[in-house]
Design an enzyme around this catalytic site. Structure first.
Site: not given
Ligand code: C5P
Length: 228
Positions: A33, A60, A62, A65, A115, A206
């Protein structure tokens, strides 16, 4: 599960750092990603480099527009051979994205409700109802307008799967193996739980990228999922 469900999030500040991680992961992970940070630092050149090395790319971005802008941006991404691209789950943007990727293999994933949004944030935006209701409504809408899948928290994966149907691709970030450091993630589930709840892919950052041996950690997570 037949395919490798791990997508590693390359949340690093340079192409050099990302490249080193991909090298260390070797054949264990073939899907990466690229988020806003790395995109801003290294852009499509790095995404192209990954694909040239036989890796799959989840971009990614997002997108959100006006329709013409979304459509044209998606057409560019589709032409590059990227596998997954995210678009906010707003009807107008999603319909434009579906138009923009026409004729390509690009899969479009809807971002339903970030989230990080709590009830106050929804209220501030003039939205009524709970985040969970909104997630389900938007997941249903996404599939209805021709999106291929949905990004969901592992705790919402089951509800999203029900709303979006069996064909939809469900991708969940926010996963942690038992005992792994959570960092800033609060509402997490294990990779095995996420898959059991209906996820097709788990996005892991991570826990894998900061492990002493990222490849061994990825292998361990794969075993954990296979044993679920
Ligand atoms: O390091 P960690 O596994 O928490 O990274 C998760 C990745 O998934 C990051 O790239 C993060 O931006 C992304 N993400 C997330 N939660 C969301 C949406 C995206 O953690 N709700």
């Amino acid at each position: 599960m037949k395919h490798n469900p791990i997508i590693v999030a390359l949340d690093v500040e340079s192409a050099a750092e990302a490249r080193a991680l991909v090298e260390r992961l070797g054949g264990r992970v073939d899907f990466y990603k690229v988020g806003l940070e790395l995109y801003a630092a290294a852009g499509m050149d790095f995404a192209r480099e990954l694909m040239a090395g036989g890796k799959m790319v989840f971009l990614d971005l997002k997108l959100y527009d006006i329709p013409e802008t979304v459509k044209r941006a998606v057409a560019q991404v589709a032409r590059m051979g990227v596998r997954f691209l995210t678009v906010h789950a707003v009807g107008q943007a999603m319909r434009a994205a579906v138009e923009g990727r026409a004729g390509s293999d690009l899969k479009l994933l809807a971002v339903t409700v970030l989230t990080s949004f709590g009830p106050e944030d929804l209220e501030e935006q003039g939205i009524r109802g709970t985040a969970a209701e909104l997630v389900e409504r938007r997941a249903r809408k996404a599939v209805e307008v021709g999106m291929d899948g949905v990004v969901a928290s592992p705790l919402e994966a089951a509800a999203v799967r029900r709303a979006a149907g069996a064909q939809a691709i469900v991708v969940t970030p926010g996963v942690r193996s038992a005992g792994a450091a959570r960092g800033d993630q609060k509402r997490v589930a294990t990779p095995a739980e996420a898959v059991r709840n209906g996820a097709d892919y788990v996005v892991m950052g991570r826990q894998i990228t900061r492990a002493a041996d990222p490849a061994a950690e990825a292998a361990r997570v794969l075993e954990e999922i296979a044993g679920a």
